[in-house]
Design a protein around this motif. Sequence first.
Motif, PDB file in Angstrom:
ATOM      1  N   MET A 152      -3.431   6.796   2.013  1.00  0.00           N
ATOM      2  CA  MET A 152      -2.429   5.802   2.389  1.00  0.00           C
ATOM      3  C   MET A 152      -2.245   4.811   1.253  1.00  0.00           C
ATOM      4  N   ASN A 153      -0.984   4.504   0.982  1.00  0.00           N
ATOM      5  CA  ASN A 153      -0.708   3.572  -0.098  1.00  0.00           C
ATOM      6  C   ASN A 153       0.537   2.771   0.248  1.00  0.00           C
ATOM      7  N   PHE A 154       0.380   1.457   0.361  1.00  0.00           N
ATOM      8  CA  PHE A 154       1.495   0.579   0.717  1.00  0.00           C
ATOM      9  C   PHE A 154       2.218   0.123  -0.542  1.00  0.00           C
ATOM     10  N   THR A 155       3.521   0.326  -0.566  1.00  0.00           N
ATOM     11  CA  THR A 155       4.325  -0.067  -1.732  1.00  0.00           C
ATOM     12  C   THR A 155       5.500  -0.946  -1.350  1.00  0.00           C
ATOM     13  N   GLY A 156       5.448  -1.531  -0.145  1.00  0.00           N
ATOM     14  CA  GLY A 156       6.591  -2.307   0.328  1.00  0.00           C
ATOM     15  C   GLY A 156       7.580  -1.391   1.033  1.00  0.00           C
ATOM     16  N   THR A 157       8.683  -1.963   1.538  1.00  0.00           N
ATOM     17  CA  THR A 157       9.721  -1.182   2.207  1.00  0.00           C
ATOM     18  C   THR A 157      11.083  -1.687   1.759  1.00  0.00           C
ATOM     19  N   ASP A 158      12.106  -1.014   2.217  1.00  0.00           N
ATOM     20  CA  ASP A 158      13.468  -1.441   1.892  1.00  0.00           C
ATOM     21  C   ASP A 158      13.783  -2.809   2.497  1.00  0.00           C
ATOM     22  N   ASP A 159      13.041  -3.188   3.542  1.00  0.00           N
ATOM     23  CA  ASP A 159      13.298  -4.450   4.235  1.00  0.00           C
ATOM     24  C   ASP A 159      12.330  -5.561   3.830  1.00  0.00           C
ATOM     25  N   TYR A 160      11.391  -5.252   2.944  1.00  0.00           N
ATOM     26  CA  TYR A 160      10.362  -6.243   2.614  1.00  0.00           C
ATOM     27  C   TYR A 160       9.989  -6.127   1.138  1.00  0.00           C
ATOM     28  N   VAL A 161      10.166  -7.221   0.402  1.00  0.00           N
ATOM     29  CA  VAL A 161       9.825  -7.244  -1.019  1.00  0.00           C
ATOM     30  C   VAL A 161       8.361  -7.664  -1.159  1.00  0.00           C
ATOM     31  N   ALA A 162       7.520  -6.715  -1.533  1.00  0.00           N
ATOM     32  CA  ALA A 162       6.089  -6.991  -1.733  1.00  0.00           C
ATOM     33  C   ALA A 162       5.798  -7.009  -3.226  1.00  0.00           C
ATOM     34  N   THR A 163       5.242  -8.111  -3.716  1.00  0.00           N
ATOM     35  CA  THR A 163       4.885  -8.191  -5.130  1.00  0.00           C
ATOM     36  C   THR A 163       3.771  -7.205  -5.445  1.00  0.00           C
ATOM     37  N   ASP A 164       3.574  -6.946  -6.732  1.00  0.00           N
ATOM     38  CA  ASP A 164       2.495  -6.031  -7.139  1.00  0.00           C
ATOM     39  C   ASP A 164       1.150  -6.536  -6.656  1.00  0.00           C
ATOM     40  N   GLU A 165       0.947  -7.861  -6.718  1.00  0.00           N
ATOM     41  CA  GLU A 165      -0.332  -8.438  -6.296  1.00  0.00           C
ATOM     42  C   GLU A 165      -0.563  -8.233  -4.796  1.00  0.00           C
ATOM     43  N   LEU A 166       0.495  -8.384  -4.010  1.00  0.00           N
ATOM     44  CA  LEU A 166       0.362  -8.199  -2.560  1.00  0.00           C
ATOM     45  C   LEU A 166       0.092  -6.728  -2.239  1.00  0.00           C
ATOM     46  N   GLN A 167       0.772  -5.829  -2.912  1.00  0.00           N
ATOM     47  CA  GLN A 167       0.525  -4.402  -2.699  1.00  0.00           C
ATOM     48  C   GLN A 167      -0.925  -4.047  -3.022  1.00  0.00           C
ATOM     49  N   LEU A 168      -1.440  -4.592  -4.132  1.00  0.00           N
ATOM     50  CA  LEU A 168      -2.833  -4.342  -4.504  1.00  0.00           C
ATOM     51  C   LEU A 168      -3.788  -4.857  -3.435  1.00  0.00           C
ATOM     52  N   ALA A 169      -3.500  -6.028  -2.887  1.00  0.00           N
ATOM     53  CA  ALA A 169      -4.360  -6.627  -1.866  1.00  0.00           C
ATOM     54  C   ALA A 169      -4.379  -5.765  -0.606  1.00  0.00           C
ATOM     55  N   VAL A 170      -3.206  -5.332  -0.166  1.00  0.00           N
ATOM     56  CA  VAL A 170      -3.121  -4.500   1.044  1.00  0.00           C
ATOM     57  C   VAL A 170      -3.900  -3.202   0.846  1.00  0.00           C
ATOM     58  N   ASN A 171      -3.684  -2.545  -0.257  1.00  0.00           N
ATOM     59  CA  ASN A 171      -4.334  -1.256  -0.503  1.00  0.00           C
ATOM     60  C   ASN A 171      -5.835  -1.399  -0.729  1.00  0.00           C
ATOM     61  N   ALA A 172      -6.248  -2.531  -1.326  1.00  0.00           N
ATOM     62  CA  ALA A 172      -7.684  -2.773  -1.511  1.00  0.00           C
ATOM     63  C   ALA A 172      -8.373  -2.970  -0.162  1.00  0.00           C
ATOM     64  N   ALA A 173      -7.730  -3.734   0.733  1.00  0.00           N
ATOM     65  CA  ALA A 173      -8.302  -3.966   2.063  1.00  0.00           C
ATOM     66  C   ALA A 173      -8.416  -2.656   2.843  1.00  0.00           C
ATOM     67  N   ILE A 174      -7.393  -1.800   2.723  1.00  0.00           N
ATOM     68  CA  ILE A 174      -7.430  -0.502   3.399  1.00  0.00           C
ATOM     69  C   ILE A 174      -8.574   0.349   2.838  1.00  0.00           C
ATOM     70  N   GLN A 175      -8.714   0.338   1.517  1.00  0.00           N
ATOM     71  CA  GLN A 175      -9.764   1.135   0.868  1.00  0.00           C
ATOM     72  C   GLN A 175     -11.154   0.644   1.250  1.00  0.00           C
ATOM     73  N   LEU A 176     -11.323  -0.667   1.300  1.00  0.00           N
ATOM     74  CA  LEU A 176     -12.624  -1.253   1.628  1.00  0.00           C
ATOM     75  C   LEU A 176     -12.900  -1.258   3.124  1.00  0.00           C
TER      76      LEU A 176
END
Length: 280
Positions: A1-25
Amino acid sequence: MNFTGTDDYVATDELQLAVNAAIQLQKPLLIKGEPGTGKTMLAEQIAKSLDLPLIQWHIKSTTKAQQGLYEYDAVSRLRDSQLGDDKVQDISNYIIQGKIWQAFESGKQSVLLIDEIDKADIEFPNDLLLELDKMEFFVYETKEVVKATTRPIIIITSNNEKELPDAFLRRCFFHYIEFPDTVTMEKIVEVHHPGLKKELVSRAMDIFFEIRKVPGLKKKPSTSELIDWLKLLMADDIPADILKDKDAKNAIPPLYGALLKNEQDVHLLEKLAFMHRANR
């Protein structure tokens, strides 16, 4: 699983990294940031992006941690016993599943949003430490242990109304959503109002960011309020020329009620506008 934002939500690179790190951990993701920066919407968009069910637990000042696990409806059981209802023999009929229980027993991995955790009592986060750590809890009335069949992705939001306990913070992955810069804000505006005239957006954003810089504001306008303001400007067909005045940042903008939310800030801008005119 890898979150990269959506067409309806602008996620910065830092936010994407945070989401994916939390999922991984496999840790809860604690999100802080100014109101209106998309903290709650993040959980919705993660669920949408990863095609997972979303379970939302919106916290109030009266919310207790136990309610997230389950509640025992003793009043209904007493009433049914007085009426001679046979179902009183099975106490499980009066156990109401909370949002955490629902997430633990979801048929597939889910996204669990614990929204505005800082609204609750100071002990609220600590009361959930064991359950979120072990992914299980004990139901005393039925003597059963509820274990998570799949570990949910947990998103916890806070508006910093009160400090969270250190023991709770240690168990979370933390990210602070910085207020969007001009470039990011333009992307956000484009998502909500595609094809909007660039001149209108440019003038409106100039005024918006200048208002945010005014010292002494009780409440700075947020991203969501900029979106609302632009919607009103379009609905009323306000031309960009109205916003073009170089002195606009020193005065009250049109339809200011979408940006300013209390009389102190309105009076502050009116005072600044009067002082500016007096010094001309």
